[in-house]
Design a protein around this motif. Structure first.
Motif, PDB file in Angstrom:
ATOM      1  N   ALA A   1       0.810  -1.031   0.062  1.00 54.78           N
ATOM      2  CA  ALA A   1       0.038  -0.004   0.169  1.00 54.78           C
ATOM      3  C   ALA A   1       0.881   1.290   0.061  1.00 54.78           C
ATOM      4  CB  ALA A   1      -0.987  -0.097   1.254  1.00 54.78           C
ATOM      5  N   GLU A   2       2.015   1.184   0.773  1.00 55.30           N
ATOM      6  CA  GLU A   2       2.969   2.220   0.838  1.00 55.30           C
ATOM      7  C   GLU A   2       3.543   2.531  -0.757  1.00 55.30           C
ATOM      8  OE1 GLU A   2       3.581   4.384   3.404  1.00 55.30           O
ATOM      9  OE2 GLU A   2       1.864   3.132   4.041  1.00 55.30           O
ATOM     10  N   PHE A   3       3.612   1.641  -1.554  1.00 52.73           N
ATOM     11  CA  PHE A   3       4.005   1.734  -2.916  1.00 52.73           C
ATOM     12  C   PHE A   3       3.076   2.752  -3.626  1.00 52.73           C
ATOM     13  CE2 PHE A   3       3.570   0.386  -7.251  1.00 52.73           C
ATOM     14  CZ  PHE A   3       4.621   0.867  -7.892  1.00 52.73           C
ATOM     15  N   GLY A   4       1.711   2.120  -3.390  1.00 53.08           N
ATOM     16  CA  GLY A   4       0.708   2.856  -4.120  1.00 53.08           C
ATOM     17  C   GLY A   4       0.736   4.299  -3.722  1.00 53.08           C
ATOM     18  N   ARG A   5       0.613   4.602  -2.188  1.00 53.34           N
ATOM     19  CA  ARG A   5       0.568   5.936  -1.899  1.00 53.34           C
ATOM     20  C   ARG A   5       1.512   6.605  -2.614  1.00 53.34           C
ATOM     21  NH1 ARG A   5      -0.978   7.176   3.512  1.00 53.34           N
ATOM     22  NH2 ARG A   5      -0.487   4.914   4.093  1.00 53.34           N
ATOM     23  N   LYS A   6       2.726   6.376  -3.120  1.00 54.05           N
ATOM     24  CA  LYS A   6       3.745   7.120  -3.493  1.00 54.05           C
ATOM     25  C   LYS A   6       3.393   7.448  -5.168  1.00 54.05           C
ATOM     26  CE  LYS A   6       7.298   5.000  -0.576  1.00 54.05           C
ATOM     27  NZ  LYS A   6       8.628   4.232  -0.841  1.00 54.05           N
ATOM     28  N   LEU A   7       2.616   6.830  -5.492  1.00 51.20           N
ATOM     29  CA  LEU A   7       2.182   7.357  -6.995  1.00 51.20           C
ATOM     30  C   LEU A   7       1.442   8.572  -6.939  1.00 51.20           C
ATOM     31  CD1 LEU A   7       1.237   3.831  -8.580  1.00 51.20           C
ATOM     32  CD2 LEU A   7       3.239   5.029  -8.865  1.00 51.20           C
ATOM     33  N   LYS A   8       0.804   8.951  -5.982  1.00 52.11           N
ATOM     34  CA  LYS A   8       0.089  10.224  -5.704  1.00 52.11           C
ATOM     35  C   LYS A   8      -0.721  10.243  -6.829  1.00 52.11           C
ATOM     36  CE  LYS A   8       3.965  12.346  -3.183  1.00 52.11           C
ATOM     37  NZ  LYS A   8       4.829  13.497  -3.234  1.00 52.11           N
ATOM     38  N   LEU A   9      -1.761   9.357  -7.029  1.00 53.19           N
ATOM     39  CA  LEU A   9      -2.757   9.522  -8.254  1.00 53.19           C
ATOM     40  C   LEU A   9      -4.094  10.304  -7.678  1.00 53.19           C
ATOM     41  CD1 LEU A   9      -2.687   5.803  -9.350  1.00 53.19           C
ATOM     42  CD2 LEU A   9      -1.782   7.678 -10.663  1.00 53.19           C
ATOM     43  N   PRO A  10      -4.328  11.136  -8.746  1.00 57.67           N
ATOM     44  CA  PRO A  10      -5.516  12.200  -8.049  1.00 57.67           C
ATOM     45  C   PRO A  10      -6.945  11.257  -8.065  1.00 57.67           C
ATOM     46  CG  PRO A  10      -5.003  12.644 -10.460  1.00 57.67           C
ATOM     47  CD  PRO A  10      -3.766  11.759  -9.853  1.00 57.67           C
ATOM     48  N   HIS A  11      -7.771  11.932  -7.196  1.00 58.77           N
ATOM     49  CA  HIS A  11      -9.068  11.183  -7.009  1.00 58.77           C
ATOM     50  C   HIS A  11      -9.059   9.807  -7.199  1.00 58.77           C
ATOM     51  CE1 HIS A  11      -9.283  15.699  -8.190  1.00 58.77           C
ATOM     52  NE2 HIS A  11      -8.997  15.512  -9.429  1.00 58.77           N
ATOM     53  N   THR A  12      -8.174   9.060  -6.762  1.00 49.49           N
ATOM     54  CA  THR A  12      -8.181   7.620  -6.567  1.00 49.49           C
ATOM     55  C   THR A  12      -7.997   7.046  -5.243  1.00 49.49           C
ATOM     56  OG1 THR A  12      -6.926   7.912  -8.850  1.00 49.49           O
ATOM     57  CG2 THR A  12      -6.687   5.795  -7.553  1.00 49.49           C
ATOM     58  N   SER A  13      -8.889   6.187  -4.971  1.00 47.04           N
ATOM     59  CA  SER A  13      -8.721   5.425  -3.816  1.00 47.04           C
ATOM     60  C   SER A  13      -7.733   3.950  -4.126  1.00 47.04           C
ATOM     61  CB  SER A  13     -10.202   4.631  -3.407  1.00 47.04           C
ATOM     62  OG  SER A  13     -10.754   5.883  -2.944  1.00 47.04           O
TER      63      SER A  13
ATOM     64  N   GLU B   1      10.235   5.195 -15.031  1.00 49.78           N
ATOM     65  CA  GLU B   1       9.298   4.140 -14.702  1.00 49.78           C
ATOM     66  C   GLU B   1       8.159   4.535 -14.256  1.00 49.78           C
ATOM     67  OE1 GLU B   1       8.773  -0.791 -13.332  1.00 49.78           O
ATOM     68  OE2 GLU B   1      10.548   0.164 -12.882  1.00 49.78           O
ATOM     69  N   THR B   2       8.333   5.290 -13.312  1.00 53.55           N
ATOM     70  CA  THR B   2       7.289   5.806 -12.390  1.00 53.55           C
ATOM     71  C   THR B   2       6.204   6.605 -13.306  1.00 53.55           C
ATOM     72  OG1 THR B   2       8.273   5.693 -10.216  1.00 53.55           O
ATOM     73  CG2 THR B   2       6.363   7.104 -10.364  1.00 53.55           C
ATOM     74  N   ARG B   3       7.085   7.517 -14.038  1.00 57.50           N
ATOM     75  CA  ARG B   3       6.336   8.369 -14.960  1.00 57.50           C
ATOM     76  C   ARG B   3       5.416   7.543 -16.032  1.00 57.50           C
ATOM     77  NH1 ARG B   3      10.947  12.000 -14.845  1.00 57.50           N
ATOM     78  NH2 ARG B   3      11.835  10.818 -16.377  1.00 57.50           N
ATOM     79  N   ASP B   4       6.063   6.444 -16.305  1.00 55.79           N
ATOM     80  CA  ASP B   4       5.247   5.681 -17.387  1.00 55.79           C
ATOM     81  C   ASP B   4       4.298   4.992 -16.861  1.00 55.79           C
ATOM     82  OD1 ASP B   4       7.571   6.345 -19.220  1.00 55.79           O
ATOM     83  OD2 ASP B   4       8.412   4.299 -19.113  1.00 55.79           O
ATOM     84  N   LEU B   5       4.306   4.436 -15.667  1.00 54.94           N
ATOM     85  CA  LEU B   5       3.208   4.082 -14.817  1.00 54.94           C
ATOM     86  C   LEU B   5       1.871   5.031 -14.777  1.00 54.94           C
ATOM     87  CD1 LEU B   5       4.564   2.082 -11.991  1.00 54.94           C
ATOM     88  CD2 LEU B   5       4.176   1.313 -14.155  1.00 54.94           C
ATOM     89  N   VAL B   6       2.522   6.388 -14.230  1.00 47.95           N
ATOM     90  CA  VAL B   6       1.183   7.212 -14.291  1.00 47.95           C
ATOM     91  C   VAL B   6       0.873   7.741 -15.543  1.00 47.95           C
ATOM     92  CG1 VAL B   6       0.839   9.499 -13.552  1.00 47.95           C
ATOM     93  CG2 VAL B   6       2.347   8.063 -12.037  1.00 47.95           C
ATOM     94  N   ALA B   7       1.733   7.682 -16.534  1.00 51.34           N
ATOM     95  CA  ALA B   7       1.243   8.167 -18.029  1.00 51.34           C
ATOM     96  C   ALA B   7       0.183   6.855 -18.579  1.00 51.34           C
ATOM     97  CB  ALA B   7       2.305   8.175 -19.048  1.00 51.34           C
ATOM     98  N   PHE B   8       0.505   5.755 -18.335  1.00 47.65           N
ATOM     99  CA  PHE B   8      -0.352   4.759 -18.676  1.00 47.65           C
ATOM    100  C   PHE B   8      -1.779   5.031 -17.956  1.00 47.65           C
ATOM    101  CE2 PHE B   8      -2.501   0.702 -17.560  1.00 47.65           C
ATOM    102  CZ  PHE B   8      -2.659   0.130 -18.847  1.00 47.65           C
ATOM    103  N   LEU B   9      -1.906   5.255 -16.700  1.00 49.75           N
ATOM    104  CA  LEU B   9      -3.275   5.549 -15.976  1.00 49.75           C
ATOM    105  C   LEU B   9      -3.744   6.853 -16.152  1.00 49.75           C
ATOM    106  CD1 LEU B   9      -2.072   4.219 -12.368  1.00 49.75           C
ATOM    107  CD2 LEU B   9      -3.507   2.946 -14.041  1.00 49.75           C
ATOM    108  N   ALA B  10      -2.962   7.905 -16.258  1.00 46.78           N
ATOM    109  CA  ALA B  10      -3.689   9.127 -16.317  1.00 46.78           C
ATOM    110  C   ALA B  10      -4.804   9.490 -17.266  1.00 46.78           C
ATOM    111  CB  ALA B  10      -2.515  10.296 -16.632  1.00 46.78           C
TER     112      ALA B  10
END
Length: 397
Positions: free
Chosen positions: A154-166, A345-354
Motif C-alpha cells: 500500500a505504501e508503494f501505491g501511496r507514492k504514486l500520488k494518483l489524483p481522485h483515486t482510492s 518507470e514511475t512516469r510511465d506507470l502514471v502516464a498509462f493510468l492518467a
C-alpha cells in the motif's frame, strides 16, 4: 472436417468468434453429431451471447456422448447464462463425475454454489487489507508480490500520488509456506503455491497443476471481492469497472493479468511479472483490458529474455480486438526484481493510468455522493468499526 475444426479453433483463439462459428457450421453440416465440434460451437455461441443456441448444441453433445465431459461443462455454462443455476450445478457435477480432478470444473461449481446461496466464503487472509480512501471515482487495486504484505505494498501505491483515486491493497489468500514445520514468516502471503514440502522452489512442469490451480483460485477470489465489495449495486455510489485498475508486482502481477483477461476493467499494470510456463491453454475468455507489462533489465529472479518470451506468448493468447488496438504494451528499465526504481518507470506507470482516470463525479444540486468503503468489510465478513475515524483504514483480523 478436421481442417475446418482446426481453422475454427484458430479463429476462436484469435477472438474472431464469427469466423470460428462459420467453420464449425461447415464442419457440422458434414458430420452433425461430432461431439467435439458441437462443444466448440456451444462455447462460441456463449461468447456471442447466443445462450439458447449454446444450450441446444450442448444438449446434442451430451446425448451423442454422455461420457464427454466438455458437453456437460458447456451445458452448465449455458444454463448459468440463462439464469438456471440448479441445472447448471447438476450439469457441472456430471462433468466432475467424468473428470473428478478437473480444477476448472471444481471452481465453476464453487462459483455456482456461491451464486445460489448468495454468499462467498473468503479465506481469512483476504479479510486483511489496507484501504486508502479518496472522494474521487477511481479505484486502484494493489496485489503484492510473493512474501510481501498488503500493508507494505500500500505504501508503494501511496507514492504514486494518483489524483481522485482510492487505493485498495489486498492480502494474498495463501500462506507463504503451507507446511506446518516451515515458518509462516509473520503472515506474509502468496497467490499460489511456490514451495515444495522441503522448502525448495517448485519447478514448472506441464503435468503439475499446483501453481495453475492456485492462480485460478486467487483470480476467482479477487474477482468475487471486487464484484461483491467494490462493483456491487447498492444505494451507495460505488466504483465502476471502467475506472478500476489493478496493479500487481511479481506474483501479484500474474494474478492481475489473468484477471484482466477475464474481466474488462480500466487497466492492468504488471511489474516484474510473467505468465506461468506451464500455462499452455489459450483462454476461452479474453476481455480487452488495456495492459502495461514492465520488467527489469537486470532481473535475476525472472530473466528479461524469459519474461519477454512469455510476454509474446501472452500477446498470442489475446484476441484480435486486443491486437487491433495495441492494448498490451511492454516497458523495460535498468533495475532488478523490484518495484520502480527510476523516475522514468514511475512516469510511465502514471502516464498509462492518467488518460484512463476519471475526473471527480459531481452530483447534481441537492444530491449527495456517498462512497461506502465499509461495503467491502461487510462482504468479507468483517464487523464495521464502531466509530469511523478517517478515510484510511486497515482491515486486519
Amino acid at each position: 472436417i478436421q481442417v475446418l475444426k482446426s481453422e475454427g479453433n484458430k479463429a476462436f483463439k484469435l477472438g474472431d468468434f464469427e469466423s470460428a462459428l462459420k467453420c464449425y457450421d461447415s464442419a457440422l453440416s458434414v458430420h452433425p453429431s461430432h461431439v467435439q465440434i458441437l462443444s466448440n460451437r456451444a462455447i462460441c455461441y456463449i461468447r456471442l451471447n447466443r445462450y439458447e443456441d449454446a444450450l441446444a448444441d450442448a444438449e446434442r453433445a451430451t446425448q451423442q456422448d454422455p461420457a464427454w465431459s466438455k458437453g456437460w461443462a458447456r451445458r452448465a455454462e449455458a444454463f448459468r447464462k440463462l439464469g438456471n443455476l440448479s441445472e447448471a450445478a447438476q450439469s457441472i457435477r456430471k462433468a466432475l463425475d467424468i473428470e473428478p480432478n478437473n480444477a476448472d470444473y471444481t471452481n465453476f461449481l464453487k462459483t455456482i454454489k456461491s451464486e445460489q446461496d448468495g454468499r462467498f466464503d473468503f479465506p481469512e487472509a483476504m479479510k486483511r487489507f489496507t484501504f486508502i480512501g479518496s472522494d474521487g471515482p477511481n479505484l486502484v487495486v494493489l496485489l503484492h508480490g510473493l512474501g510481501d504484505t498488503c500493508e507494505n505494498f500500500a505504501e508503494f501505491g501511496r507514492k504514486l500520488k494518483l489524483p481522485h483515486t482510492s487505493l485498495l491493497s489486498l492480502h494474498a489468500p495463501f500462506p507463504l509456506f503451507p507446511y506446518d514445520f516451515l515458518p509462516d514468516d509473520e503472515g506474509r502471503g502468496s497467490w499460489f503455491s511456490s514451495f515444495e514440502a522441503d522448502g525448495s522452489i517448485i519447478s514448472p512442469r506441464d503435468d503439475d497443476t499446483r501453481r495453475i490451480n492456485g492462480l485460478m483460485e486467487s483470480v476467482r477470489i479477487v474477482r468475487a471481492c471486487l464484484e461483491r465489495g467494490c462493483w456491487a449495486s447498492t444505494n451507495s455510489r460505488v466504483w465502476s469497472r471502467e475506472h478500476t485498475f489493478v496493479l500487481g508486482f511479481s506474483q501479484g502481477g500474474i494474478v492481475a493479468v489473468e484477471l484482466g483477461l477475464q474481466v474488462l476493467m480500466g487497466g492492468v499494470i504488471a511489474m516484474s511479472s510473467c505468465q506461468l510456463e506451464e500455462w499452455r491453454c489459450v483462454g476461452e475468455q479474453c476481455a480487452t483490458t488495456p495492459m502495461l507489462i514492465t520488467h527489469g533489465l537486470h532481473d535475476k529472479r525472472v530473466p528479461l529474455e524469459h519474461a519477454r518470451a512469455l510476454f509474446e506468448r501472452l500477446k498470442g493468447r489475446l484476441g484480435a480486438a486486443h491486437r487491433a488496438h495495441d492494448q498490451v504494451t511492454w516497458g523495460q528499465y535498468s533495475k532488478g526484481h523490484t518495484t520502480p526504481r527510476s523516475a522514468q518507470e514511475t512516469r510511465d506507470l502514471v502516464a498509462f493510468l492518467a488518460p484512463r482516470l476519471a475526473v471527480p463525479f459531481r452530483p447534481p444540486p441537492g444530491a449527495e455522493e456517498v462512497r461506502d468503503p465499509e461495503l467491502l468489510r461487510r462482504v468479507l465478513g468483517l464487523h464495521p468499526p464502531s466509530t469511523p475515524t478517517s478515510s484510511e483504514m486497515e482491515g486486519e483480523v
